[in-house]
Design an enzyme around this catalytic site. Structure first.
Site, PDB file in Angstrom:
ATOM      1  NE  ARG A  12      36.919-146.251   5.128  1.00  0.00           N
ATOM      2  CZ  ARG A  12      37.508-147.704   4.830  1.00  0.00           C
ATOM      3  NH1 ARG A  12      36.625-148.448   3.627  1.00  0.00           N
ATOM      4  NH2 ARG A  12      38.671-148.895   4.956  1.00  0.00           N
ATOM      5  CB  SER A  35      42.071-143.307   8.827  1.00  0.00           C
ATOM      6  OG  SER A  35      42.162-144.119   9.695  1.00  0.00           O
ATOM      7  CD  GLU A  57      39.104-142.213   5.658  1.00  0.00           C
ATOM      8  OE1 GLU A  57      37.806-142.845   6.134  1.00  0.00           O
ATOM      9  OE2 GLU A  57      39.400-143.745   5.180  1.00  0.00           O
TER      10      GLU A  57
END
Length: 346
Positions: free
Chosen positions: A164, A246, A342
């Site tokens: 990520r 998420s 995130e």
């Protein structure tokens, strides 16, 4: 080029948080940005690049000039015996692109079906799901320098992909370092779809689908359908219940740390990684701390998946951030692990 004033952003962020852009310009190609940079009134203005808004938490009105990326385009640029290379405009919807490739008989992206957002945001986050990350299918991208207007191309190595993570999320620590956070806008992305195609099925949810369906050798379309069904069962539709997917990254620990946690919590969900580390399921950690279904103000933890924070109606960015920090504290106090969000907080 037309600069819009006081633009509502509630429909441009998947959390559905109420905020405004002081000024916004829609970027549909290089010419739009070149014209903007040639305008003395806007050249030196701070700028904020906005794609699909699926990975941001707005905590107030956005003061920098918002560059809303809407670059279109879908085409096959090369088709050889070992791979097909396809190119997409940065403003294309990611899930629609995945579907389009399958419709063209080009498998390889099916594990990343239903990931929210745009194509241009996918390299920034190095999006991934069910065993496949963007870097596994990445060929190159074209971006434009927000200061000079120069268009440049990056390959996978230059993008510095991580979990990520990418060069687009980092600010240079010192002069000469290569970091592109806030300095570039992605225009086009090229993906390499390998031949022959092989399914990636190493996740428990997919193995269950194979057993339930009695299909030991699924097609790409079957994998796509399974992924869509799994995600729809676990994750809320942002059009119905605001969310950013998420919210936390799955943390990685050493095998020794994992064994220590297993000794205390034998049922923890974990996955051995190729580099010898162990990835832990952040959703499981959050659920174990009792957060599933809980709320702070109008921000809450989704009842079906603790990894997802949701807007129950009228949530502010501050409430989302407060909830996230409370979760981080709980997980750290119980497991000694710091969860990393995130989404970008704006």
């Amino acid at each position: 080029m037309f600069v819009e004033q006081n633009v509502p952003l509630q429909g441009h962020n998947s959390f559905g948080i109420v905020a405004k852009a002081r000024a916004l310009v829609r970027i549909r190609g290089e010419a739009d940005l070149q014209a903007l940079l040639a305008d003395p009134a806007w050249r030196a203005e701070p700028k904020f690049v906005l794609g699909g808004g699926s990975n941001i938490v707005l905590t107030g009105d956005v003061k920098p000039l918002v560059l809303k990326v809407e670059v279109p385009g879908r085409r096959i640029v090369a088709d050889g015996p070992r791979a097909t290379v396809v190119e997409f405009g940065a403003g294309e919807n990611w899930h629609e692109v995945v579907t389009w490739t399958l419709d063209q008989g080009l498998p390889g992206l099916e594990n990343m079906a239903l990931i929210p957002g745009t194509v241009g945001a996918s390299p920034v986050q190095n999006v991934g799901a069910y065993g496949v990350e963007l870097q596994d299918r990445f060929e190159s991208l074209d971006a434009i320098d927000l200061q000079t207007g120069r268009v440049f191309t990056l390959d996978a190595t230059q993008c510095a992909f991580g979990y990520r993570d990418s060069v687009f999320k980092h600010v240079p620590a010192k002069e000469g370092d290569f970091g592109l956070a806030g300095r570039a806008l992605i225009l086009r992305v090229r993906l390499r779809l390998p031949k022959p195609w092989k399914p990636v099925l190493g996740y428990l949810d997919l193995e269950r689908r194979m057993q339930e369906s009695g299909v030991p050798h699924p097609t790409a379309r079957q994998v796509y359908d399974w992924i869509c069904a799994i995600r729809e069962a676990k994750l809320p539709d942002p059009r119905v219940l605001g969310n950013a997917g998420s919210f936390f990254k799955n943390p990685t620990v050493t095998p020794e740390q994992c064994q220590d946690i297993i000794a205390r919590d034998p049922h923890i969900v974990h996955y051995p990684m190729p580099d010898g580390t162990v990835k832990l399921a952040a959703g499981w950690l959050i659920d174990a701390c009792g957060w599933k279904g809980k709320s702070v103000g109008n921000a809450g933890v989704y009842e079906k998946q603790a990894l997802v924070l949701v807007n129950r109606g009228g949530a502010t960015g501050g409430e989302v951030v407060t909830l996230a920090r409370a979760i981080q504290t709980s997980v750290y106090e119980r497991f000694g692990i710091r969860l990393e969000p995130e989404p970008v907080v704006v």
